[in-house]
Design a protein around this motif. Sequence first.
Motif, PDB file in Angstrom:
ATOM      1  N   GLN A 176       0.694  -1.081   0.012  1.00  0.00           N
ATOM      2  CA  GLN A 176      -0.020   0.161   0.005  1.00  0.00           C
ATOM      3  C   GLN A 176       0.836   1.289   0.113  1.00  0.00           C
ATOM      4  O   GLN A 176       0.560   2.101  -0.778  1.00  0.00           O
ATOM      5  CB  GLN A 176      -0.832  -0.125   1.339  1.00  0.00           C
ATOM      6  CG  GLN A 176      -2.095  -1.123   1.113  1.00  0.00           C
ATOM      7  CD  GLN A 176      -2.847  -1.204   2.431  1.00  0.00           C
ATOM      8  OE1 GLN A 176      -2.273  -1.198   3.453  1.00  0.00           O
ATOM      9  NE2 GLN A 176      -4.192  -1.075   2.050  1.00  0.00           N
ATOM     10  N   GLY A 219      -6.308   4.663 -10.036  1.00  0.00           N
ATOM     11  CA  GLY A 219      -6.027   3.140 -10.233  1.00  0.00           C
ATOM     12  C   GLY A 219      -5.039   2.906  -9.037  1.00  0.00           C
ATOM     13  O   GLY A 219      -5.289   1.676  -8.389  1.00  0.00           O
ATOM     14  N   SER A 275      -6.827   0.827  -6.053  1.00  0.00           N
ATOM     15  CA  SER A 275      -6.765  -0.616  -5.843  1.00  0.00           C
ATOM     16  C   SER A 275      -5.963  -1.246  -4.694  1.00  0.00           C
ATOM     17  O   SER A 275      -5.730  -2.363  -4.563  1.00  0.00           O
ATOM     18  CB  SER A 275      -5.717  -0.934  -7.280  1.00  0.00           C
ATOM     19  OG  SER A 275      -4.416  -0.577  -7.314  1.00  0.00           O
ATOM     20  N   ALA A 276      -5.229  -0.044  -4.187  1.00  0.00           N
ATOM     21  CA  ALA A 276      -4.775  -0.434  -2.739  1.00  0.00           C
ATOM     22  C   ALA A 276      -5.348  -0.399  -1.431  1.00  0.00           C
ATOM     23  O   ALA A 276      -4.946  -0.543  -0.497  1.00  0.00           O
ATOM     24  CB  ALA A 276      -3.314   0.350  -2.667  1.00  0.00           C
ATOM     25  N   THR A 277      -6.547   0.079  -1.314  1.00  0.00           N
ATOM     26  CA  THR A 277      -7.470   0.146  -0.421  1.00  0.00           C
ATOM     27  C   THR A 277      -7.730  -0.857   0.126  1.00  0.00           C
ATOM     28  O   THR A 277      -8.255  -1.883  -0.363  1.00  0.00           O
ATOM     29  CB  THR A 277      -8.796   1.232  -0.518  1.00  0.00           C
ATOM     30  OG1 THR A 277      -9.657   0.590  -1.690  1.00  0.00           O
ATOM     31  CG2 THR A 277      -8.201   2.523  -0.954  1.00  0.00           C
ATOM     32  N   ARG A 288      -4.085  -5.082   2.779  1.00  0.00           N
ATOM     33  CA  ARG A 288      -4.027  -5.443   1.307  1.00  0.00           C
ATOM     34  C   ARG A 288      -2.645  -5.502   0.971  1.00  0.00           C
ATOM     35  O   ARG A 288      -1.778  -4.955   1.328  1.00  0.00           O
ATOM     36  CB  ARG A 288      -4.820  -4.489   0.488  1.00  0.00           C
ATOM     37  CG  ARG A 288      -4.904  -4.818  -0.847  1.00  0.00           C
ATOM     38  CD  ARG A 288      -5.743  -3.870  -1.698  1.00  0.00           C
ATOM     39  NE  ARG A 288      -7.004  -4.405  -1.410  1.00  0.00           N
ATOM     40  CZ  ARG A 288      -7.619  -5.456  -1.933  1.00  0.00           C
ATOM     41  NH1 ARG A 288      -7.110  -6.380  -2.662  1.00  0.00           N
ATOM     42  NH2 ARG A 288      -9.056  -5.650  -1.576  1.00  0.00           N
ATOM     43  N   THR A 340      -2.075  -6.911  -2.475  1.00  0.00           N
ATOM     44  CA  THR A 340      -1.968  -6.922  -3.770  1.00  0.00           C
ATOM     45  C   THR A 340      -3.328  -6.134  -4.459  1.00  0.00           C
ATOM     46  O   THR A 340      -4.350  -5.672  -3.554  1.00  0.00           O
ATOM     47  CB  THR A 340      -2.576  -8.437  -4.271  1.00  0.00           C
ATOM     48  OG1 THR A 340      -3.804  -8.788  -3.835  1.00  0.00           O
ATOM     49  CG2 THR A 340      -1.287  -9.468  -3.978  1.00  0.00           C
ATOM     50  N   PRO A 341      -3.252  -5.595  -5.652  1.00  0.00           N
ATOM     51  CA  PRO A 341      -4.216  -4.717  -6.121  1.00  0.00           C
ATOM     52  C   PRO A 341      -5.599  -5.469  -6.146  1.00  0.00           C
ATOM     53  O   PRO A 341      -5.634  -6.584  -6.480  1.00  0.00           O
ATOM     54  CB  PRO A 341      -3.672  -4.351  -7.400  1.00  0.00           C
ATOM     55  CG  PRO A 341      -2.661  -5.282  -7.819  1.00  0.00           C
ATOM     56  CD  PRO A 341      -2.090  -5.797  -6.179  1.00  0.00           C
ATOM     57  N   ASN A 342      -6.364  -4.518  -5.921  1.00  0.00           N
ATOM     58  CA  ASN A 342      -7.942  -5.324  -6.362  1.00  0.00           C
ATOM     59  C   ASN A 342      -8.248  -4.857  -7.664  1.00  0.00           C
ATOM     60  O   ASN A 342      -7.184  -4.337  -8.623  1.00  0.00           O
ATOM     61  CB  ASN A 342      -9.033  -4.628  -5.403  1.00  0.00           C
ATOM     62  CG  ASN A 342      -8.980  -3.267  -5.377  1.00  0.00           C
ATOM     63  OD1 ASN A 342      -8.800  -2.636  -6.407  1.00  0.00           O
ATOM     64  ND2 ASN A 342      -9.511  -2.534  -4.391  1.00  0.00           N
ATOM     65  N   ARG A 343      -9.378  -4.923  -8.277  1.00  0.00           N
ATOM     66  CA  ARG A 343      -9.748  -4.916  -9.633  1.00  0.00           C
ATOM     67  C   ARG A 343      -9.948  -3.380 -10.212  1.00  0.00           C
ATOM     68  O   ARG A 343      -9.891  -3.297 -11.612  1.00  0.00           O
ATOM     69  CB  ARG A 343     -11.253  -5.463  -9.895  1.00  0.00           C
ATOM     70  CG  ARG A 343     -11.269  -6.710  -9.843  1.00  0.00           C
ATOM     71  CD  ARG A 343     -12.634  -7.608 -10.312  1.00  0.00           C
ATOM     72  NE  ARG A 343     -13.645  -6.896  -9.748  1.00  0.00           N
ATOM     73  CZ  ARG A 343     -14.911  -7.496  -9.913  1.00  0.00           C
ATOM     74  NH1 ARG A 343     -15.113  -8.663 -10.142  1.00  0.00           N
ATOM     75  NH2 ARG A 343     -15.999  -6.578  -9.415  1.00  0.00           N
ATOM     76  N   LEU A 344      -9.790  -2.402  -9.147  1.00  0.00           N
ATOM     77  CA  LEU A 344      -9.610  -1.191  -9.639  1.00  0.00           C
ATOM     78  C   LEU A 344      -8.474  -0.548 -10.323  1.00  0.00           C
ATOM     79  O   LEU A 344      -8.245   0.214 -10.632  1.00  0.00           O
ATOM     80  CB  LEU A 344      -9.940  -0.134  -8.562  1.00  0.00           C
ATOM     81  CG  LEU A 344     -11.517  -0.181  -8.119  1.00  0.00           C
ATOM     82  CD1 LEU A 344     -11.806   0.665  -6.747  1.00  0.00           C
ATOM     83  CD2 LEU A 344     -12.371   0.307  -9.270  1.00  0.00           C
ATOM     84  N   ILE A 345      -7.523  -1.574 -10.304  1.00  0.00           N
ATOM     85  CA  ILE A 345      -6.115  -1.635 -10.937  1.00  0.00           C
ATOM     86  C   ILE A 345      -6.403  -1.269 -12.510  1.00  0.00           C
ATOM     87  O   ILE A 345      -5.504  -0.704 -13.214  1.00  0.00           O
ATOM     88  CB  ILE A 345      -5.313  -2.772 -10.810  1.00  0.00           C
ATOM     89  CG1 ILE A 345      -3.831  -2.292 -11.163  1.00  0.00           C
ATOM     90  CG2 ILE A 345      -5.744  -4.073 -11.384  1.00  0.00           C
ATOM     91  CD1 ILE A 345      -3.008  -1.585 -10.331  1.00  0.00           C
TER      92      ILE A 345
END
Length: 136
Positions: A43, A95, A99-101, A105, A107-112
Amino acid sequence: MFEITEAAQTTAGIVFLAAITVTSGGWFLTRVSLGSVEATEFQRSFFRAGHAHAGTLIILGLLCLLFTEATALTGFWQWLSRTGVLVAAILMPAGFFLSATGQGRTTPNRLIGLLWLGAGFLIAGLGTCGIGLLLG
């Protein structure tokens, strides 16, 4: 020399005012660095990247905005040259940050996907501006 159109002047004014919001990212990063906000190493790195991209792309976007005024581009191509990098200045940092929220966390979520969408606007905007300048 060239004159700046009203549309470019208005866009630049909005961008300068919007750039003030980048300071909130700096304040947030300070809180992360001081340990006031819990964050994983992943993060922290994504938050730093988001903040750096925001500032850098705003400056590059303002340059494209001005240089587009020296081209003969019109319509969609003028819009893309003038604002493509500025769109990237919104999407790419979003992004990284979004994606880091989430607590813990790593790894990045789908908002990457916003990062990659922004990269597309960055490439398209730079390419259009460059070609427009070369063609005159």
